[in-house]
Scaffold this active site. Structure first.
Site, short mmCIF file in Angstrom:
data_model
loop_
_atom_site.label_atom_id
_atom_site.label_comp_id
_atom_site.label_asym_id
_atom_site.label_seq_id
_atom_site.Cartn_x
_atom_site.Cartn_y
_atom_site.Cartn_z
N LYS A 114 86.77 -72.28 46.51
CA LYS A 114 85.71 -71.27 46.60
C LYS A 114 85.11 -70.99 45.22
O LYS A 114 83.89 -70.94 45.06
CB LYS A 114 86.30 -69.97 47.16
CG LYS A 114 85.42 -68.75 47.01
CD LYS A 114 86.05 -67.51 47.58
CE LYS A 114 86.94 -66.75 46.64
NZ LYS A 114 86.25 -65.94 45.62
N ASN A 115 85.98 -70.81 44.22
CA ASN A 115 85.49 -70.39 42.90
C ASN A 115 84.76 -71.49 42.14
O ASN A 115 84.18 -71.24 41.09
CB ASN A 115 86.63 -69.81 42.06
CG ASN A 115 87.08 -68.46 42.60
OD1 ASN A 115 86.45 -67.90 43.50
ND2 ASN A 115 88.16 -67.94 42.06
N CYS A 165 84.64 -53.28 42.37
CA CYS A 165 85.22 -54.00 43.51
C CYS A 165 86.66 -53.59 43.66
O CYS A 165 87.16 -52.74 42.95
CB CYS A 165 85.08 -55.50 43.34
SG CYS A 165 86.29 -56.20 42.24
N ARG A 177 84.35 -53.94 37.51
CA ARG A 177 84.16 -55.35 37.13
C ARG A 177 82.93 -55.44 36.25
O ARG A 177 81.83 -55.75 36.72
CB ARG A 177 84.00 -56.17 38.41
CG ARG A 177 84.57 -57.56 38.26
CD ARG A 177 85.20 -58.04 39.49
NE ARG A 177 85.53 -59.45 39.40
CZ ARG A 177 86.02 -60.15 40.41
NH1 ARG A 177 86.22 -59.57 41.57
NH2 ARG A 177 86.29 -61.41 40.25
N PRO A 178 83.11 -55.12 34.97
CA PRO A 178 81.96 -55.07 34.08
C PRO A 178 81.32 -56.44 33.88
O PRO A 178 81.97 -57.47 34.08
CB PRO A 178 82.54 -54.55 32.76
CG PRO A 178 83.99 -54.80 32.83
CD PRO A 178 84.38 -54.87 34.28
N ILE A 179 80.03 -56.42 33.51
CA ILE A 179 79.34 -57.69 33.22
C ILE A 179 78.74 -57.66 31.82
O ILE A 179 77.79 -58.37 31.53
CB ILE A 179 78.25 -58.01 34.28
CG1 ILE A 179 77.30 -56.82 34.45
CG2 ILE A 179 78.87 -58.40 35.60
CD1 ILE A 179 76.03 -57.18 35.24
N ASP A 194 95.05 -64.60 40.30
CA ASP A 194 94.82 -64.72 41.74
C ASP A 194 96.10 -65.07 42.51
O ASP A 194 96.12 -64.98 43.73
CB ASP A 194 93.74 -65.78 42.02
CG ASP A 194 92.36 -65.27 41.67
OD1 ASP A 194 92.21 -64.08 41.36
OD2 ASP A 194 91.40 -66.08 41.71
N ARG A 208 86.79 -64.20 53.09
CA ARG A 208 86.03 -64.56 51.89
C ARG A 208 86.62 -65.81 51.23
O ARG A 208 85.91 -66.52 50.52
CB ARG A 208 86.10 -63.41 50.86
CG ARG A 208 85.25 -62.21 51.20
CD ARG A 208 85.27 -61.22 50.05
NE ARG A 208 85.15 -61.94 48.80
CZ ARG A 208 85.91 -61.74 47.73
NH1 ARG A 208 86.83 -60.81 47.73
NH2 ARG A 208 85.74 -62.44 46.65
C1 UD1 Z 1 86.90 -65.15 38.29
C2 UD1 Z 1 87.36 -65.50 39.69
C3 UD1 Z 1 88.49 -64.58 40.12
C4 UD1 Z 1 89.61 -64.62 39.08
C5 UD1 Z 1 89.07 -64.34 37.69
C6 UD1 Z 1 90.11 -64.48 36.60
C7 UD1 Z 1 85.33 -66.31 40.75
C8 UD1 Z 1 84.32 -66.11 41.80
N1 UD1 Z 1 86.24 -65.32 40.60
O1 UD1 Z 1 86.38 -63.82 38.33
O2 UD1 Z 1 88.98 -65.02 41.38
O3 UD1 Z 1 90.56 -63.63 39.42
O4 UD1 Z 1 87.99 -65.25 37.38
O5 UD1 Z 1 90.67 -65.75 36.63
O6 UD1 Z 1 85.38 -67.34 40.09
N2 UD1 Z 1 85.29 -58.76 31.93
C9 UD1 Z 1 84.63 -57.84 31.14
N3 UD1 Z 1 83.29 -58.00 30.94
C10 UD1 Z 1 82.60 -59.05 31.48
C11 UD1 Z 1 83.27 -59.98 32.28
C12 UD1 Z 1 84.63 -59.83 32.49
O7 UD1 Z 1 85.24 -56.89 30.65
O8 UD1 Z 1 81.38 -59.12 31.25
C13 UD1 Z 1 86.74 -58.58 32.21
C14 UD1 Z 1 86.98 -58.30 33.69
O9 UD1 Z 1 86.84 -56.94 33.98
C15 UD1 Z 1 88.40 -58.76 33.86
C16 UD1 Z 1 88.49 -59.95 32.91
O10 UD1 Z 1 87.41 -59.81 31.99
O11 UD1 Z 1 89.28 -57.76 33.45
C17 UD1 Z 1 88.41 -61.29 33.60
O12 UD1 Z 1 87.17 -61.44 34.25
P1 UD1 Z 1 86.47 -62.85 34.49
O13 UD1 Z 1 87.23 -63.94 33.84
O14 UD1 Z 1 85.04 -62.68 34.14
O15 UD1 Z 1 86.63 -63.00 36.06
P2 UD1 Z 1 85.50 -63.26 37.12
O16 UD1 Z 1 84.60 -64.33 36.64
O17 UD1 Z 1 84.93 -61.97 37.57
#
Ligand code: UD1
Length: 421
Positions: free
Chosen positions: A22-23, A116, A121-123, A306, A398
């Site tokens: 999926k990812n 979520c 889940r910050p971006i 995960d 999902r």
């Molecule tokens: C992806 C996977 C998810 C997996 C995760 C970590 C997908 C669709 N999802 O999620 O299944 O659990 O990787 O392996 O591929 N963070 C920030 N700011 C940001 C982005 C991230 O602070 O802009 C933090 C997040 O809150 C979290 C950490 O970084 O604590 C890891 O996030 P990230 O690696 O970005 O995971 P996802 O891409 O959301």
């Protein structure tokens, strides 16, 4: 309300085919928007998140055809730049479309994907990196209004954390940017490598995929390609767990054993015997599992967050005390309360969970709290005495294709929605 009904204490035995990841499928589908011709994506799992990604592509103007696990996308006429809030909310990782839309359409109107079930889940890392590439982003009342002057321009980008999503967004924005982009502290997950392989097959110039530094030399345009999505390493981990918790023996087929390397010693610590071949893995479980000293979640190649809930389900019935340290997400222990309803003995303090193994769990009514937490409840139900009823299945849908059928095929006593599977 749909539910899974599991009668536990049946040993699983047989072979399981593992679906596409999926990812990997989600960012690759987003990336097809960049290609000027048709792309054929094989081994795409049939999941609600994949369906949501297809709806976004169609909304953006792509022609999408699906034939079983193959999805054909033609984005040559697609000029959309806006993703409505309803579609953004349907799939939490919809933010990965931002880089692709901005690069192709020169502007992008999206909404924040929102918090979520894993906590906030910050971006911020995504947005800061895209701004460095020259994207102007206005954040207005939950909306992201983005525009590019002329063309995105490559530059060095250092991530303070190797975020998977941020690395994907940078890749999508940078492959057609002017000049070279270097990502320092990039995520190294196999799904990143798969995305890079897809983009390279479309004509992108990328070096270092799977390493901490990725160099992208921008090209003018991408063409179409045919690509096969890698096997899902977390689905693999889930069925490894199903073999382990039932004292069973499962052969997992069509996988990449190297993607679950960090899990193998953990299963061995519980007393399981794990044998790997080129694209198969056999798990033979002992009568009673042993405790795992410490599980610390880490970015790849460390132990995957995960798989934390899945392994926790095993330790609930293992002999002895196991400790979990969740370093990736702030709030990833929601499944603990549900496991405790089944008789598990778990204490959580911040990011640490201590599990005191009990000799048996008891089936009862529980709810999926999130995707992997839900899978942990299925594992617990397979081992529990009596009947476990699991609701809130949309979380499971999902990320798991035909889970009940698969488990029933290897000896689980499991019903979906009250009907035999
Ligand atoms: C992806 C996977 C998810 C997996 C995760 C970590 C997908 C669709 N999802 O999620 O299944 O659990 O990787 O392996 O591929 N963070 C920030 N700011 C940001 C982005 C991230 O602070 O802009 C933090 C997040 O809150 C979290 C950490 O970084 O604590 C890891 O996030 P990230 O690696 O970005 O995971 P996802 O891409 O959301």
């Amino acid at each position: 309300m749909s539910k899974l009904v599991i009668e536990g204490e049946h040993r699983l035995n047989g072979a399981v085919h593992i679906h596409g990841a999926k990812n990997s499928a989600l960012p690759i589908l987003a990336a097809t928007f960049l290609a000027g011709e048709s792309c054929e994506i094989e081994n795409c799992p049939l999941l609600s998140d994949v369906h949501a990604a297809i709806k976004i592509l169609e909304h953006l103007g792509c022609r999408v055809e699906r034939d079983g696990h193959t999805v054909c996308i033609n984005a040559s006429q697609a000029q959309g730049y806006e993703v409505p809030d309803t579609l953004m909310r349907e799939m939490r990782s919809s933010i990965v479309f931002l880089g692709a839309i901005a690069a192709k359409s020169g502007k992008a109107h999206l909404t924040f994907p929102g918090g979520c079930e894993l906590g906030p889940r910050p971006i911020d890392l995504h947005l800061a990196a895209l701004r460095q590439l020259g994207l102007h982003i206005d954040e207005e009342g939950g909306r992201l209004l983005c525009r590019v002057h002329d063309r995105l321009v490559g530059c060095p980008i250092s991530l303070s954390f190797p975020s998977v999503g941020a690395t994907e967004n940078i890749l999508l924005a940078a492959v057609t940017a002017r000049g070279t982009t270097t990502i320092f502290n990039a995520a190294r997950e196999p799904e990143i490598v798969d995305l890079c392989n897809f983009l390279t097959a479309c004509g992108a110039r990328i070096r270092g995929a799977g390493e901490g530094t990725i160099v992208i030399e921008g090209v003018d345009r991408l063409h179409g390609c045919r690509h096969r999505v890698i096997p899902d390493r977390i689905e693999t981990a889930t069925y490894m767990g199903a073999a382990a918790i039932t004292g069973g023996s499962l052969l997992l087929k069509d996988i990449y054993p190297e993607h679950v390397q960090a899990l193998i010693p953990v299963f061995e610590e519980t007393g399981c015997q794990v044998t790997a071949w080129r694209d198969e893995l056999l798990v033979n479980a002992p009568g009673r599992l042993r405790r795992i000293r410490t599980v610390r979640t880490l970015p790849y190649p460390g132990f995957p967050t995960d798989a934390q809930a899945l392994i926790m389900a095993l330790t609930c019935v293992a002999e002895g005390t196991s400790v979990f340290i969740e370093t990736i997400f702030e709030s990833r222990y929601k499944h603990v309360c549900e496991l405790m309803r089944m008789g598990a003995n778990i204490k959580v303090e911040g990011r640490v969970a201590v599990v005191e193994g009990v000799s048996t769990l008891s089936g009862t009514a529980v709810e999926c709290t999130d995707l992997r937490g839900g899978a942990a409840l299925v594992l617990a139900g397979l081992a529990a005495g009596g009947t476990t009823e699991i609701t809130q299945l949309h979380h499971l849908e999902r990320g798991y294709e035909a889970m009940a059928q698969t488990l029933a095929g290897v000896g689980a006593h499991i019903l979906y929605d009250g009907a035999d599977v």
